[in-house]
Each structure stands twice: as C-alpha cells, then as structure tokens.
Scaffold this motif. Sequence first.
Motif, mmCIF file in Angstrom:
data_model
loop_
_atom_site.group_PDB
_atom_site.id
_atom_site.type_symbol
_atom_site.label_atom_id
_atom_site.label_comp_id
_atom_site.label_asym_id
_atom_site.label_seq_id
_atom_site.Cartn_x
_atom_site.Cartn_y
_atom_site.Cartn_z
ATOM 1 N N LEU A 164 0.824 -1.215 0.000
ATOM 2 C CA LEU A 164 0.000 0.000 0.000
ATOM 3 C C LEU A 164 0.858 1.265 0.000
ATOM 4 O O LEU A 164 0.497 2.258 -0.627
ATOM 5 C CB LEU A 164 -0.939 -0.008 1.208
ATOM 6 C CG LEU A 164 -2.051 -1.046 1.165
ATOM 7 C CD1 LEU A 164 -2.793 -1.084 2.497
ATOM 8 C CD2 LEU A 164 -3.009 -0.780 0.022
ATOM 9 N N ARG A 165 1.992 1.227 0.677
ATOM 10 C CA ARG A 165 2.894 2.380 0.700
ATOM 11 C C ARG A 165 3.435 2.660 -0.706
ATOM 12 O O ARG A 165 3.475 3.800 -1.157
ATOM 13 C CB ARG A 165 4.046 2.142 1.666
ATOM 14 C CG ARG A 165 4.933 3.355 1.855
ATOM 15 C CD ARG A 165 6.073 3.111 2.839
ATOM 16 N NE ARG A 165 5.559 2.906 4.185
ATOM 17 C CZ ARG A 165 5.700 1.795 4.888
ATOM 18 N NH1 ARG A 165 6.335 0.765 4.372
ATOM 19 N NH2 ARG A 165 5.219 1.692 6.096
ATOM 20 N N LYS A 166 3.808 1.597 -1.420
ATOM 21 C CA LYS A 166 4.294 1.761 -2.793
ATOM 22 C C LYS A 166 3.192 2.301 -3.703
ATOM 23 O O LYS A 166 3.436 3.175 -4.540
ATOM 24 C CB LYS A 166 4.821 0.435 -3.338
ATOM 25 C CG LYS A 166 6.138 0.019 -2.727
ATOM 26 C CD LYS A 166 6.607 -1.319 -3.268
ATOM 27 C CE LYS A 166 7.902 -1.756 -2.609
ATOM 28 N NZ LYS A 166 8.367 -3.064 -3.105
ATOM 29 N N LYS A 167 1.991 1.781 -3.520
ATOM 30 C CA LYS A 167 0.865 2.255 -4.330
ATOM 31 C C LYS A 167 0.577 3.734 -4.031
ATOM 32 O O LYS A 167 0.302 4.514 -4.941
ATOM 33 C CB LYS A 167 -0.379 1.414 -4.042
ATOM 34 C CG LYS A 167 -1.548 1.716 -4.936
ATOM 35 C CD LYS A 167 -2.691 0.743 -4.713
ATOM 36 C CE LYS A 167 -3.844 1.027 -5.648
ATOM 37 N NZ LYS A 167 -4.927 0.057 -5.503
ATOM 38 N N VAL B 243 3.095 5.896 -5.855
ATOM 39 C CA VAL B 243 2.775 6.011 -7.280
ATOM 40 C C VAL B 243 1.617 6.982 -7.491
ATOM 41 O O VAL B 243 1.664 7.858 -8.366
ATOM 42 C CB VAL B 243 2.452 4.624 -7.881
ATOM 43 C CG1 VAL B 243 1.873 4.741 -9.284
ATOM 44 C CG2 VAL B 243 3.689 3.743 -7.882
ATOM 45 N N LEU B 244 0.577 6.855 -6.670
ATOM 46 C CA LEU B 244 -0.574 7.754 -6.788
ATOM 47 C C LEU B 244 -0.180 9.192 -6.493
ATOM 48 O O LEU B 244 -0.661 10.122 -7.147
ATOM 49 C CB LEU B 244 -1.697 7.303 -5.855
ATOM 50 C CG LEU B 244 -2.401 6.008 -6.243
ATOM 51 C CD1 LEU B 244 -3.374 5.587 -5.152
ATOM 52 C CD2 LEU B 244 -3.125 6.164 -7.568
ATOM 53 N N ASN B 245 0.702 9.388 -5.528
ATOM 54 C CA ASN B 245 1.157 10.730 -5.211
ATOM 55 C C ASN B 245 1.937 11.330 -6.380
ATOM 56 O O ASN B 245 1.754 12.509 -6.708
ATOM 57 C CB ASN B 245 2.027 10.715 -3.948
ATOM 58 C CG ASN B 245 2.381 12.102 -3.489
ATOM 59 O OD1 ASN B 245 1.559 13.015 -3.512
ATOM 60 N ND2 ASN B 245 3.620 12.279 -3.076
ATOM 61 N N GLN B 246 2.784 10.530 -7.018
ATOM 62 C CA GLN B 246 3.525 11.018 -8.178
ATOM 63 C C GLN B 246 2.576 11.378 -9.318
ATOM 64 O O GLN B 246 2.747 12.411 -9.977
ATOM 65 C CB GLN B 246 4.531 9.964 -8.643
ATOM 66 C CG GLN B 246 5.703 9.802 -7.700
ATOM 67 C CD GLN B 246 6.602 8.645 -8.091
ATOM 68 O OE1 GLN B 246 6.250 7.801 -8.932
ATOM 69 N NE2 GLN B 246 7.772 8.577 -7.471
ATOM 70 N N GLU B 247 1.576 10.546 -9.557
ATOM 71 C CA GLU B 247 0.590 10.846 -10.601
ATOM 72 C C GLU B 247 -0.174 12.118 -10.265
ATOM 73 O O GLU B 247 -0.427 12.954 -11.131
ATOM 74 C CB GLU B 247 -0.397 9.684 -10.752
ATOM 75 C CG GLU B 247 0.196 8.451 -11.377
ATOM 76 C CD GLU B 247 -0.796 7.302 -11.457
ATOM 77 O OE1 GLU B 247 -1.997 7.494 -11.164
ATOM 78 O OE2 GLU B 247 -0.367 6.195 -11.822
ATOM 79 N N ASN B 248 -0.532 12.266 -8.991
ATOM 80 C CA ASN B 248 -1.255 13.449 -8.551
ATOM 81 C C ASN B 248 -0.419 14.705 -8.758
ATOM 82 O O ASN B 248 -0.926 15.728 -9.232
ATOM 83 C CB ASN B 248 -1.652 13.304 -7.076
ATOM 84 C CG ASN B 248 -2.607 14.365 -6.629
ATOM 85 O OD1 ASN B 248 -3.340 14.923 -7.416
ATOM 86 N ND2 ASN B 248 -2.580 14.663 -5.337
ATOM 87 N N GLN B 249 0.852 14.636 -8.406
ATOM 88 C CA GLN B 249 1.739 15.786 -8.581
ATOM 89 C C GLN B 249 1.891 16.136 -10.057
ATOM 90 O O GLN B 249 1.914 17.316 -10.428
ATOM 91 C CB GLN B 249 3.110 15.499 -7.960
ATOM 92 C CG GLN B 249 3.099 15.379 -6.454
ATOM 93 C CD GLN B 249 2.638 16.648 -5.771
ATOM 94 O OE1 GLN B 249 2.972 17.750 -6.190
ATOM 95 N NE2 GLN B 249 1.851 16.493 -4.727
#
Length: 71
Positions: free
Chosen positions: A22-25, A28-34
């Motif tokens: 979940l931390r890795k996911k 990834v979601l944070n990078q996409e959001n940024q």
Amino acid sequence: MERLNSNLYLQNYYIMKENERLRKKAQVLNQENQALLSELKQKLGKPNSKNANVGGICSSSNTNPSNSSKP
C-alpha cells in the motif's frame, strides 16, 4: 502458546507486506497526482482563446432563472 505466537507472527508478517504494498501504491498515486497538478497549473497559467471564451460564457450564464419567476 508457541502455536499462538506462530500465528501472530504470520499475521504480523502479512500485515507488514500489505503495508509495504500500500505504501508503494500511495507513492505512485502521489507522483501521478503531482504530475496532474503540475499539468493543471500549466494549463491555467497559459489561458488560450478557447478557455477565455468559455469562461466568459459560463460567468454570464450564472443567473438563476427561478428568481425571475417569483412575484
């Protein structure tokens, strides 16, 4: 007692693995959001003629038609 400890150890192990996944996911979601936020800021920072026209139309259509029907 040893069996209980083994079961708890396995549960803890699976929880830690799931937490890692979940931390890795989340990363990834944070990078996409940024990336999406950066893209949005670029688009809002450089308005083209289409966006300017749409904004003008939207702001003039904010009138409430229900107010005109009231006595």
